[in-house]
Design a protein around this motif. Structure first.
Motif, PDB file in Angstrom:
ATOM      1  N   VAL A 158       0.467  14.550  14.908  1.00 26.44           N
ATOM      2  CA  VAL A 158       1.331  13.849  14.045  1.00 26.44           C
ATOM      3  C   VAL A 158       0.408  12.817  13.158  1.00 26.44           C
ATOM      4  CG1 VAL A 158       3.433  11.922  14.059  1.00 26.44           C
ATOM      5  CG2 VAL A 158       3.157  14.068  16.184  1.00 26.44           C
ATOM      6  N   ALA A 159      -1.049  12.134  14.069  1.00 26.11           N
ATOM      7  CA  ALA A 159      -1.768  11.214  12.847  1.00 26.11           C
ATOM      8  C   ALA A 159      -1.399  12.353  11.446  1.00 26.11           C
ATOM      9  CB  ALA A 159      -2.536  10.976  13.546  1.00 26.11           C
ATOM     10  N   LEU A 160      -2.104  12.805  11.494  1.00 30.65           N
ATOM     11  CA  LEU A 160      -2.801  13.492   9.790  1.00 30.65           C
ATOM     12  C   LEU A 160      -1.721  13.529   9.161  1.00 30.65           C
ATOM     13  CD1 LEU A 160      -4.763  16.377  11.471  1.00 30.65           C
ATOM     14  CD2 LEU A 160      -5.499  14.678  10.579  1.00 30.65           C
ATOM     15  N   TYR A 161       0.068  13.902   9.531  1.00 29.55           N
ATOM     16  CA  TYR A 161       0.356  14.038   8.541  1.00 29.55           C
ATOM     17  C   TYR A 161       0.845  12.426   8.253  1.00 29.55           C
ATOM     18  CZ  TYR A 161       5.269  14.151   7.238  1.00 29.55           C
ATOM     19  OH  TYR A 161       7.083  13.904   5.920  1.00 29.55           O
ATOM     20  N   ALA A 162       0.862  11.944   8.921  1.00 26.07           N
ATOM     21  CA  ALA A 162       1.275  10.228   8.578  1.00 26.07           C
ATOM     22  C   ALA A 162       0.129  10.261   7.168  1.00 26.07           C
ATOM     23  CB  ALA A 162       1.220   9.695   9.735  1.00 26.07           C
ATOM     24  N   ALA A 163      -0.819  10.505   7.782  1.00 24.43           N
ATOM     25  CA  ALA A 163      -1.844   9.837   6.501  1.00 24.43           C
ATOM     26  C   ALA A 163      -1.339  10.639   5.196  1.00 24.43           C
ATOM     27  CB  ALA A 163      -3.139  10.145   6.916  1.00 24.43           C
ATOM     28  N   VAL A 164      -1.717  12.076   5.093  1.00 27.31           N
ATOM     29  CA  VAL A 164      -0.942  12.482   4.118  1.00 27.31           C
ATOM     30  C   VAL A 164       0.384  11.917   3.381  1.00 27.31           C
ATOM     31  CG1 VAL A 164      -0.400  14.747   2.974  1.00 27.31           C
ATOM     32  CG2 VAL A 164      -2.142  14.401   4.993  1.00 27.31           C
ATOM     33  N   ARG A 165       1.152  11.450   4.522  1.00 27.93           N
ATOM     34  CA  ARG A 165       2.097  11.255   3.774  1.00 27.93           C
ATOM     35  C   ARG A 165       1.640   9.972   2.720  1.00 27.93           C
ATOM     36  NH1 ARG A 165       8.281  10.401   7.127  1.00 27.93           N
ATOM     37  NH2 ARG A 165       9.482   9.923   5.089  1.00 27.93           N
ATOM     38  N   THR A 166       1.571   9.294   4.042  1.00 29.36           N
ATOM     39  CA  THR A 166       0.750   7.721   2.918  1.00 29.36           C
ATOM     40  C   THR A 166       0.773   8.175   1.419  1.00 29.36           C
ATOM     41  OG1 THR A 166       0.695   6.479   5.483  1.00 29.36           O
ATOM     42  CG2 THR A 166      -0.884   5.812   3.495  1.00 29.36           C
ATOM     43  N   LEU A 167      -0.728   9.044   1.407  1.00 30.03           N
ATOM     44  CA  LEU A 167      -1.201   9.356   0.328  1.00 30.03           C
ATOM     45  C   LEU A 167      -0.404   9.626  -0.888  1.00 30.03           C
ATOM     46  CD1 LEU A 167      -4.514  11.313   1.949  1.00 30.03           C
ATOM     47  CD2 LEU A 167      -4.506   8.302   0.593  1.00 30.03           C
ATOM     48  N   HIS A 168       0.323  10.399  -0.461  1.00 31.99           N
ATOM     49  CA  HIS A 168       1.243  11.061  -1.409  1.00 31.99           C
ATOM     50  C   HIS A 168       2.462   9.952  -1.829  1.00 31.99           C
ATOM     51  CE1 HIS A 168       5.094  13.472  -1.765  1.00 31.99           C
ATOM     52  NE2 HIS A 168       4.450  14.000  -2.714  1.00 31.99           N
ATOM     53  N   SER A 169       3.103   9.288  -0.903  1.00 36.13           N
ATOM     54  CA  SER A 169       3.956   8.468  -1.414  1.00 36.13           C
ATOM     55  C   SER A 169       3.480   6.966  -2.153  1.00 36.13           C
ATOM     56  CB  SER A 169       4.850   7.791  -0.070  1.00 36.13           C
ATOM     57  OG  SER A 169       3.337   6.869   1.247  1.00 36.13           O
ATOM     58  N   GLU A 170       2.058   7.290  -1.941  1.00 38.16           N
ATOM     59  CA  GLU A 170       1.811   5.963  -2.717  1.00 38.16           C
ATOM     60  C   GLU A 170       1.032   6.403  -3.733  1.00 38.16           C
ATOM     61  OE1 GLU A 170      -1.085   3.724   0.032  1.00 38.16           O
ATOM     62  OE2 GLU A 170       0.266   2.949   1.556  1.00 38.16           O
ATOM     63  N   GLY A 171       0.990   7.859  -3.402  1.00 39.25           N
ATOM     64  CA  GLY A 171       0.733   8.354  -5.634  1.00 39.25           C
ATOM     65  C   GLY A 171      -0.305   8.136  -5.554  1.00 39.25           C
ATOM     66  N   ARG A 172      -1.653   8.705  -4.634  1.00 36.17           N
ATOM     67  CA  ARG A 172      -2.743   8.121  -4.837  1.00 36.17           C
ATOM     68  C   ARG A 172      -3.744   9.803  -4.493  1.00 36.17           C
ATOM     69  NH1 ARG A 172      -4.353   5.050   0.940  1.00 36.17           N
ATOM     70  NH2 ARG A 172      -6.157   5.175   0.597  1.00 36.17           N
ATOM     71  N   LEU A 173      -2.992  10.795  -3.996  1.00 38.39           N
ATOM     72  CA  LEU A 173      -3.411  12.228  -4.948  1.00 38.39           C
ATOM     73  C   LEU A 173      -3.741  11.843  -5.917  1.00 38.39           C
ATOM     74  CD1 LEU A 173      -0.952  14.057  -2.061  1.00 38.39           C
ATOM     75  CD2 LEU A 173      -4.074  13.609  -1.357  1.00 38.39           C
TER      76      LEU A 173
END
Length: 227
Positions: A158-173
């Motif tokens: 779940v922690a991996l998903y949370a990190a990817v979601r954070t990158l996506h939602s913050e526009g950092r990808l």
């Protein structure tokens, strides 16, 4: 006994009835996936422990290879919960070799920040920072990892998903970098084998990979002993 026989017959008929649907559906999905995912992309599989790649993502890895993706893998722990981390790292490299991921494309993180422990919550920002560095350093176009349910509910997943979601939602990808997450299903669907076929065909939201018999044999070469 008659009831059991009728149930088996019904299951067989149901499976047969969906096999022809699968054949045409799979051809259509293959064409759609090729267009959506793009051949020749650089894909990064992000997992929490050695054996995740085989237990959960073998169809995805082999499906991406079928689409000529260059797949690499980032594992956030050595899987040392039972003090067998060194063994499991070697097993991971062997498993990746079977799945078509070369040793040069495998990175295993082994430090105290990300212990293999369902009772420890990994820091989302730390995971996101490490992940983002690997994405940018390797020119990744597609990230594949767990969804919010983590498939098995393991907190490290779940922690991996949370990190990817954070990158996506913050526009950092990076621009052009997409994310695919593996859909978690309920316990019943996990263990009904072919009977799950209609559910998978009808309820898959974006991408569905179905293995050929040859790919199934390839995926079974390495069966993990540890979870």
């Amino acid at each position: 006994m008659e009831v059991v026989g009728l149930l088996c017959l019904a299951a067989a008929v149901l499976a047969w009835g969906f096999l022809w649907v699968w054949d045409s559906s799979e051809r259509m999905k293959s064409q759609e996936q090729a267009g959506l995912l793009g051949g020749g992309s650089r894909s990064l599989l992000v997992i929490a422990h050695p054996d995740d790649e085989a237990m959960f993502f073998a169809p995805t890895v082999l499906g991406l290879a079928r689409l000529r993706h260059r797949v690499s893998l980032l594992c956030f722990s050595a899987g040392n919960y039972y003090n067998q981390g060194e063994i499991r790292k070697k097993e991971l490299l062997q498993s990746c070799d079977v799945l078509g991921i070369p040793p040069s494309g495998v990175r295993i993180i082994d430090n105290r920040d990300f212990p293999d422990d369902p009772g420890v919550q990994w820091d989302t920002q730390r995971v996101a920072s490490v992940l983002l560095w690997h994405i940018e350093e390797n020119g990744i176009n597609l990230v594949v990892t767990f969804d919010a349910g983590g498939v098995s509910g393991h907190s490290n997943h779940v922690a991996l998903y949370a990190a990817v979601r954070t990158l996506h939602s913050e526009g950092r990808l990076p621009k052009g970098c997409s994310v695919l997450t593996l859909q978690s299903v309920n316990v019943l669907r996990k263990y009904i084998s072919l009977l799950d076929l209609p559910f998978s065909l009808l309820h898959t939201r974006d991408i569905l990979f179905v293995l050929t018999s040859k790919e199934v044999a390839q995926a079974k070469v390495r069966i993990p002993e540890l979870c």
